[in-house]
Design a protein around this motif. Sequence first.
Motif, short mmCIF file in Angstrom:
data_model
loop_
_atom_site.label_atom_id
_atom_site.label_comp_id
_atom_site.label_asym_id
_atom_site.label_seq_id
_atom_site.Cartn_x
_atom_site.Cartn_y
_atom_site.Cartn_z
N ASP A 113 0.84 -1.19 0.00
CA ASP A 113 0.00 0.00 0.00
C ASP A 113 0.88 1.25 0.00
O ASP A 113 0.42 2.35 -0.29
CB ASP A 113 -0.91 0.00 1.24
CG ASP A 113 -2.25 0.67 0.96
OD1 ASP A 113 -2.61 0.79 -0.23
OD2 ASP A 113 -2.92 1.06 1.91
N ASP A 172 -5.00 9.28 1.98
CA ASP A 172 -5.29 7.91 2.40
C ASP A 172 -6.47 7.30 1.66
O ASP A 172 -6.85 6.17 1.93
CB ASP A 172 -5.56 7.87 3.91
CG ASP A 172 -6.75 8.73 4.30
OD1 ASP A 172 -7.28 9.46 3.44
OD2 ASP A 172 -7.17 8.67 5.48
N GLU A 212 -9.64 8.57 1.55
CA GLU A 212 -10.96 8.97 2.06
C GLU A 212 -11.60 9.89 1.00
O GLU A 212 -10.99 10.87 0.57
CB GLU A 212 -10.76 9.67 3.41
CG GLU A 212 -12.04 9.92 4.16
CD GLU A 212 -12.65 11.24 3.79
OE1 GLU A 212 -13.69 11.24 3.10
OE2 GLU A 212 -12.08 12.27 4.18
N THR A 258 -13.89 12.28 0.57
CA THR A 258 -14.07 13.75 0.54
C THR A 258 -12.72 14.48 0.46
O THR A 258 -12.64 15.56 -0.11
CB THR A 258 -14.88 14.27 1.75
OG1 THR A 258 -14.12 14.09 2.93
CG2 THR A 258 -16.21 13.55 1.88
N ARG A 313 -20.82 1.63 -7.66
CA ARG A 313 -20.86 1.12 -6.29
C ARG A 313 -21.47 -0.27 -6.25
O ARG A 313 -22.35 -0.54 -5.48
CB ARG A 313 -21.73 2.00 -5.42
CG ARG A 313 -21.23 3.39 -5.22
CD ARG A 313 -22.22 4.12 -4.36
NE ARG A 313 -22.66 3.27 -3.26
CZ ARG A 313 -22.04 3.19 -2.10
NH1 ARG A 313 -20.97 3.86 -1.88
NH2 ARG A 313 -22.52 2.42 -1.15
N GLY A 314 -21.03 -1.15 -7.07
CA GLY A 314 -21.61 -2.49 -7.09
C GLY A 314 -21.08 -3.33 -5.95
O GLY A 314 -20.43 -2.84 -5.05
N ALA A 315 -21.40 -4.59 -6.00
CA ALA A 315 -20.86 -5.51 -5.00
C ALA A 315 -19.40 -5.80 -5.32
O ALA A 315 -19.01 -5.82 -6.48
CB ALA A 315 -21.66 -6.80 -4.99
N GLY A 316 -18.64 -6.00 -4.29
CA GLY A 316 -17.25 -6.38 -4.48
C GLY A 316 -16.41 -5.19 -4.90
O GLY A 316 -16.90 -4.09 -5.10
N PRO A 317 -15.11 -5.42 -4.99
CA PRO A 317 -14.23 -4.32 -5.35
C PRO A 317 -14.44 -3.88 -6.79
O PRO A 317 -15.03 -4.59 -7.59
CB PRO A 317 -12.83 -4.92 -5.17
CG PRO A 317 -13.03 -6.40 -5.21
CD PRO A 317 -14.42 -6.68 -4.78
N THR A 334 -6.71 -0.99 -4.31
CA THR A 334 -6.87 -1.27 -2.88
C THR A 334 -7.75 -0.21 -2.23
O THR A 334 -8.20 -0.38 -1.13
CB THR A 334 -5.53 -1.33 -2.13
OG1 THR A 334 -4.79 -0.17 -2.47
CG2 THR A 334 -4.75 -2.57 -2.50
N LEU A 369 -13.27 0.84 -3.75
CA LEU A 369 -14.58 1.42 -3.45
C LEU A 369 -14.45 2.89 -3.11
O LEU A 369 -15.23 3.70 -3.55
CB LEU A 369 -15.22 0.67 -2.29
CG LEU A 369 -15.75 -0.71 -2.69
CD1 LEU A 369 -16.12 -1.49 -1.45
CD2 LEU A 369 -16.94 -0.57 -3.61
N ASP A 415 -16.27 5.51 -5.31
CA ASP A 415 -17.17 6.37 -4.53
C ASP A 415 -16.83 7.84 -4.73
O ASP A 415 -17.70 8.68 -4.93
CB ASP A 415 -17.05 6.08 -3.03
CG ASP A 415 -17.94 4.93 -2.60
OD1 ASP A 415 -18.77 4.52 -3.42
OD2 ASP A 415 -17.79 4.48 -1.47
N ALA A 443 -17.87 9.05 -8.13
CA ALA A 443 -19.32 9.21 -8.25
C ALA A 443 -19.82 10.38 -7.41
O ALA A 443 -20.68 11.16 -7.83
CB ALA A 443 -20.02 7.92 -7.83
N LEU A 444 -19.27 10.51 -6.20
CA LEU A 444 -19.65 11.61 -5.32
C LEU A 444 -19.21 12.94 -5.91
O LEU A 444 -19.94 13.93 -5.89
CB LEU A 444 -19.04 11.39 -3.92
CG LEU A 444 -19.45 12.35 -2.81
CD1 LEU A 444 -20.96 12.34 -2.59
CD2 LEU A 444 -18.74 11.98 -1.50
N ALA A 459 -21.61 13.89 -8.55
CA ALA A 459 -22.89 14.37 -8.01
C ALA A 459 -22.77 15.78 -7.45
O ALA A 459 -23.73 16.54 -7.43
CB ALA A 459 -23.40 13.41 -6.93
N ALA A 478 -19.86 -5.82 0.40
CA ALA A 478 -19.48 -4.45 0.04
C ALA A 478 -20.36 -3.40 0.70
O ALA A 478 -20.85 -2.49 0.06
CB ALA A 478 -19.53 -4.27 -1.47
N ILE A 510 -23.71 9.46 -2.31
CA ILE A 510 -23.83 9.85 -3.72
C ILE A 510 -25.30 10.15 -4.04
O ILE A 510 -25.62 11.17 -4.65
CB ILE A 510 -23.28 8.74 -4.63
CG1 ILE A 510 -21.77 8.55 -4.34
CG2 ILE A 510 -23.53 9.04 -6.09
CD1 ILE A 510 -21.25 7.17 -4.59
#
Lengths: 155, 447
Positions: free
Chosen positions: A16, A40, A42, A44, A84-88, A94, A97, A101, A104-105, A108, B15, B130
């Motif tokens: 990492d 890191d 995050e 925002t 934002r589906g299931a899984g990575p 690493t 998501l 995220d 996508a955020l 928006a 998830a 989102i």
Amino acid sequence: VRRVVIGLGTTAGGDDGVAAAVLEALGGRVPADVEVRHLDGEPTRLIEAWSGADLAVLVDAARTGAPPGTRHRLELGDLLAAGRGAGPAPAGSTHGLGLADAAALGRALGRLPRRLVVLAVEAADLRPGAPLSPAVAAAVPAVADGVLAELARER
Amino acid sequence: VTHRTPASRTLRVDALTRVEGEGAMHVEIVDGRVHDVQLRIYEPPRFFEAFLRGRAHTEPPDITARICGICPVAYQMSACLAVEDACGVRVDGPIAELRRLLFCGEWIESHTLHVAFLHAPDFLGCASAIELAERDRPALERALRVKKAGNDLIELVGGRAIHPVNPKVGGFHRAPRRDELEAFADRLRAARDDAVAMAAWVAGFPFPDFEVDHELVALRQDDGRYPILGGRLVSDRGLDLAPSGFEAAVAEEQVAHSTALHARLLERGNYLVGPLARYSLNFERLTPLARRVAVDAGLGPTCRNPFRSIVVRAVEVVHACDEALALIDAYERPDPPAVEVPPRAGTGCGWTEAPRGMLWHRYDLEADGTIAAARIVPPTSQNQPTIEHDLFHLVEHHIHDDDETLRTLAEQAIRNYDPCISCATHFLDLTVERRRGEDGPPACAGS
């Protein structure tokens, strides 16, 4: 033209730490007007860091099942498609998501960079305290050169 | 994905984001009664305790700051207080005030992230921040401004926002000039206005009726201020401990389903640390503005509904902005910015109020300052039995709801505690298993 380079990941989690190593390898070679940040992942904080940029180059560790040290390149569209589906995320970053995220955020909130490129290195060992794996360490100079090439394309 | 067999019913969610770190939850329902609730947590402090052994007494602030990207300041400050205690040094005056200012930045940033981006979507029927941003963009833009003010305050005092490099054992490498802090005051005043609006926003959310009877535990400072750094540990049921007495009063037990140790007060059982406890034990110590905001938000002087912790966090953001402004106003630049902390053989303990609750450190030093042993008890491991307790009762109250409703409620209940499961990934797997007693262990109402 506002350009920003963002390294993602901690230095306490084995591979990492690849982004930190790439930022170090870049040394003084980044043009003076380019902002360099180490974050890191995050969402925002990421959004704040790339807000208003014409180009954001992100460096990250990835887990896709490819051989350790394999280099990946992703663009904004890939991240938004990952959603934002299931899984990575398909890219298996690493911070997969977190990154998807954040994209996508950011969209928006109307806070995406004009262009976004992710340069990732396939990780082998993410255990806290582990050093960079040899294959990952060996990829660092090429990723640093890749960052400079992305920056040169957007001047 | 839900699959059914005649004997069992399992709901599985992959998830699940919006907790810091990695965790999993398993709920087992046998013959229509809750049989077991387990929160599984991966927790890195154990690794860091081993990593600290053999290092110099000056290193814990830098090393432990890496445990959590969201609350590095709390780790640094608990580490500093514990090492200074071991060396027989007490740091007070302008250096301690500067530490408090830095801590305010972390409360502002961490709480705002949780309130607006992680927890608010639960109350508004949004799947994520989102979706919330698409529905109420101004609310999240306002939160981004507040959070950035906290972030920038940490950068201003701490040197950088993630793993701040400026704090050290004894104080700081460099103390900011008064004019640097004064230049930031306008940003903080704007953030405080935004924080007041954020508190009014969350006060209007719908809250389930759910009160808990846990022992509320928080620090109590002898200077009359809201607890942040140091002091004694008190509760609403007469607990009163010095940092050195914590270990003897609390048992941490290993449980099979988690790498985190579960903390329980000896002969008292599970307890609650964090915003609800801090607020309920210290309402009178909030700044007048924060108190007024709390009352306007419909909070009484105590709050025992964990779902309303989002309101308490918003009130604490107002308090942190207010207090940071007062600290800047009264700021005297410490000179030198740190006191000498010569090593000696001994044991020292220190604690602070991390955004999620009390964080305790202990260091055993050799005469030259080499760390012989380290122990860290983070807020999430203290709250873990309490979270499981809440989940047990919530699920029992809603046992006839469908799995989807149950899952949503359980996730929200976990997020009430803003569990910091700190590390690289962001997953919480949740499984709900329903089965008949004859297919498994004997049914019972729980233990």
